[in-house]
Structures are given as C-alpha cells and as structure tokens.
Enzyme design. Structure first.
Site, short mmCIF file in Angstrom:
data_model
loop_
_atom_site.label_atom_id
_atom_site.label_comp_id
_atom_site.label_asym_id
_atom_site.label_seq_id
_atom_site.Cartn_x
_atom_site.Cartn_y
_atom_site.Cartn_z
N LYS A 1 0.80 -1.23 0.00
CA LYS A 1 0.00 0.00 0.00
C LYS A 1 0.83 1.27 0.00
O LYS A 1 1.87 1.37 0.62
CB LYS A 1 -0.89 0.02 1.24
CG LYS A 1 -1.94 -1.07 1.22
CD LYS A 1 -3.19 -0.62 0.55
CE LYS A 1 -4.11 -0.10 1.61
NZ LYS A 1 -5.36 0.35 1.05
N GLU B 1 -6.39 12.86 2.24
CA GLU B 1 -7.55 12.47 3.06
C GLU B 1 -7.65 13.35 4.31
O GLU B 1 -8.74 13.75 4.72
CB GLU B 1 -7.44 11.00 3.46
CG GLU B 1 -7.64 10.06 2.26
CD GLU B 1 -7.27 8.62 2.57
OE1 GLU B 1 -7.12 8.25 3.75
OE2 GLU B 1 -7.10 7.85 1.61
#
Ligand code: ARG
Length: 464
Positions: free
Chosen positions: A283, A290
C-alpha cells in the site's frame, strides 16, 4: 491567582470558577499583539499629557523587556494569571512599579482584546493570502506545462467530454483566485482600530484614536465604541473565507485520491506525501489528501461555533465572546497547514499523461462531437443526438470506440457519415475545436493563461 479586579470583592474566587473563567492558556498566543498595542497606547497617553514622558519611558522599557523575556524563554506565560492582558500588566508592575499601574488608563480589556484579535486576524489573513498566492503560482506552472495533456472531463463522475489537464487545474485556479480576492476584501474591512472604545462607551480622557490607529497600521479608528468591543464579524468573515478555501482544497483532494487510485492511475502522489500500511506491504496511501479533506469539517465547525456563540449576545461585550479564540486559532492553523501541505503535494505529483489520454479516448467522450458533425451535415441536433446514441449502443455491443468503426458501419447507422468524421472526432480535434473563451482549446487556454498571469503579477505582494 492574580487578578486585576480584587477591590470590590470580599472573598477569593472559587478555584473552579477561576479556571473556568480564565483564558490565559489560549490567549497567551496574543502576547505580541498585546504588548505592541500597550506600547502604542502608552505613547499616546504621554503625547496627550495623560501620563508623563518619564512614566512612558519606563513603560516602554518594561514592555520591551517582557517581550524579550517571553521570546527568549526567560519567562513563561502560566495559569497564574487570568489572561494575557493581566499577565503583561502584572509583570510590568513587578518590573517598574507604580508607573506600570498607569498603563491601563483610558483602556478596558474589552477594547484591548478586540485590538489584539484584530491585529492577530489581520496578520493571519495576510499569511493565508501569501499561501494562497503560492498555490496559484504552482497551479499556473502546471497549467502552462499541460495545455496539450488530454484527459476526460466528468459530470456525475461519468466521462463527459475531453478536456486538458491545464483546463481542469485551471478550474481550481479560478476558485483559489476568488479566495485570494476574498481575503483582500475582508482585510480591508477589518483593518480599523477598536482601541479607545474603552469598556463600551469610550473614555473621558482625551485619547487620540487617530494616532493609535495609524501607529498600529490601521486605516483609521472604528466609529462606534459599542460595536468596537462587541464586533466579531471580521473573525466570522475570516472563518467563512477559510471554510471556502478548505472546501476547494477538499474537492481537489478528493479528485487526487480518485486519480491516484489503482483504477484511475492518472497521477502518482510522491512518496514524500504518501504513507504506508502497517499490515499491507503493497500500500501507498494518500493520507495527506484524506486528512486535508477531513480537516475541512473542523474549519466549518469553527465557523458554525462562532456564528452560534454570537447570535444571542446583547450589546456590548459579554464573556461569551471569549469563546471566539480557540476555534479561530485552530481554524487558522489548520487552513495554513493544509494550504502548505497541499501545495507541496500538488507540486511534486507525477501526472501519467498517457493514461489520462487513453482514458479520454475510451468512454465515448467524443459522442457530442459526432452529433455536432451530423448537425454540420444538416441533421437537426435532436435527431443527431438520437443517432449518436444508437451509435454508442452499437459500439458497446461490439466493444469498440466510435473512431474504431469502419465507414460502412457508421453509414449503416446514418448515411451522412463521411471519411472526414475520423478527423472530426479525434481526441485532438475534440479539444482543439473548443475555442470559446474559457474552453480547453489551445488558443482559448493560452488566452486564459495570459489573463491569469497578468492577475498574478498585479496581485503580487511583498510578503509572498
Ligand atoms: N479574556 C477576555 C476575552 O477573551 C478578555 C476581555 C475580558 N473582559 C472582561 N470584561 N472580562 O474576551
């Protein structure tokens, strides 16, 4: 517990009440503004013959030494005092004795805090503006490099018509340009000096409010002393401007998150602005985007909080207004932090131009252009729209794009199609043909860029 107002009281304040009432733990942020305001106030008192020059000289020296000691870490601003105003005054008296007791002549903490907050807000508006300006420069650089970077434009997050990266980023340029102008606008409205309003009704001393306003860099003094101590509009305006900036950043972040996803891959956020997962080694998460999106709620919260605090307060000053500080401080730090991180993130992002162009070619973004082609051949637009719809259905069935169909296939749906259709619906033509002012076509885009570069040079400020 060190208070300025013991005289009338026969009992000590309850400890819980003291702590509940005190603001020192957050308003200590205003020490610079408080000391600066006090210095100018004392100068004015002496100029007007209200205090002696000797006392003023002592006050000036005392205040300078307090400022220096705070900044060097020699003294810390602790809960021992109720608020920053008491802290400075008590320290001054400790240092210079009776002369220090004259500083508060013709002044109330009500106009003092109003002054401190305005000076703080004014500086922060200027700093926020500088950050917005920097972001505009970054966006301009991206626009100039990407006039020919084709990508799909979306409505309803469905591919709609082809645009360019310059055009898409240019939409945000317009938003942040309005933000910049909004900040300039609120600066001009807030830059009036409340000092001299006293508790609410001015004072009986012959204060020179023009002088203090000018010395402190304001356009002039405020014109109604009750309004001066009870006005927090300038903070609400600042929070509104900050909320709109956050809303713009948040939308942009949302797009970056989508574009950075495994499915889109239009961009790759730089390693320096990405984070990993504690469990999934593959990831690379867009946490910064965000978080900016998330922090937007916090700034809106500050705006709602202050609007709600202010809505039922009778004139003039009421202690409710002390509740302005924490949300404002937090929102200002948040918006500045987000602007700076966003600027870093967007200036290091990698745009996958080829993937964007391929994406623009798939998804029938040229369907409107195919319909417009038929209109040029004399087919009424409503019919052309229907024919092209059928064409799209046919393509979906054959798993092809419109430009992959043979002329025979095209003609089987509408005999008006000719060899020149292919050029007409190529990605390049679809974009280049959009020449109206504000459209993505090269000439239109260059014109917009020229106008916006003029805007940038006209609106440059020294503090940038
Ligand atoms: N800490 C107060 C505030 O932030 C300062 C003004 C206090 N004035 C008063 N009358 N108690 O609003």
């Amino acid at each position: 517990m060190a208070q300025l107002w013991g005289g009338r009281f026969t009992k000590e304040t309850d400890k819980l009440v003291y702590a509940f009432n005190a603001s020192i733990l957050f308003d200590r942020k205003l020490y610079r503004q408080d000391i600066r305001g006090s210095k100018v106030h004392a100068d004015m008192l002496s100029k007007q013959g209200i205090i002696t020059e000797e006392d003023n000289a002592l006050i000036q020296k005392g205040l300078d030494s307090i400022l220096a000691d705070i900044e060097n870490g020699n003294i810390s601003i602790t809960e021992e005092y109720e608020d920053i105003h008491s802290f400075v005054e008590a320290n001054l008296i400790k240092r210079i004795g009776d002369a220090g007791k004259k500083l508060h002549t013709g002044r109330s903490r009500n106009d003092q805090v109003a002054l401190d907050m305005r000076m703080y807000a004014r500086e922060e508006v200027a700093e926020t503006r500088a950050q917005v300006y920097k972001l505009l420069e970054t966006l301009m650089a991206i626009m100039e490099k990407n006039i020919d970077t084709y990508m799909p434009g979306f409505t309803h997050l469905q591919k709609a018509q082809p645009v360019t990266l310059a055009h898409h980023v240019g939409a945000y340029f317009e938003m942040f340009k309005r933000d910049l102008l909004r900040l300039d606008d609120i600066y001009d409205r807030m830059n009036y000096c409340p000092l001299g309003a006293g508790a609410l009704a001015g004072t009986t001393y012959p204060l020179d409010r023009e002088y203090t306003a000018k010395e402190l860099g304001f356009f002039g003094p405020t014109l109604n002393s009750m309004d001066s101590v009870s006005d927090r509009d300038y903070l609400i305006e600042f929070l509104s401007a900050a909320s709109i900036i956050m809303m713009h950043l948040s939308r942009f972040c949302e797009e970056m998150i989508i574009w950075n996803s495994n499915e889109y891959r239009y961009i790759e956020i730089d390693d320096a602005y990405s984070t990993g997962s504690s469990i999934m080694p593959q990831k690379k998460n867009p946490d910064i985007a965000e978080l900016i999106r998330g922090k937007t709620g916090r700034v809106y919260g500050a705006l709602t909080s202050l609007l709600t605090t202010m809505k039922g307060i009778p004139l003039a000053y009421d202690k409710d207004m002390q509740e302005d500080k924490e949300p404002v401080f937090d929102a200002v730090d948040t918006v500045k932090g987000c602007l700076s991180l966003f600027n870093g993130m967007i200036s290091t992002v990698k745009f996958n131009r080829e993937i964007m162009a391929i994406s623009a070619m798939n998804g029938f973004t040229n369907a409107t252009d195919a319909a417009d082609y038929l209109v040029l051949k004399g087919v009424p637009f409503r019919d052309a729209h229907g024919i092209t719809g059928k064409l799209v259905l046919y393509c979906i069935d054959k798993d092809k794009s419109i430009d992959e169909l043979s002329l025979d296939e095209l003609r089987s749906i509408c005999p008006e199609f000719d060899e020149d259709i292919y050029d007409c619906i190529s990605l390049k033509t679809c974009v280049e043909k959009r020449i109206t002012q504000g459209a993505p076509g090269r000439d239109a885009m260059n014109n917009t860029i020229r106008i916006n570069k003029e805007f940038l040079s006209k609106n440059r400020k020294d503090n940038v």
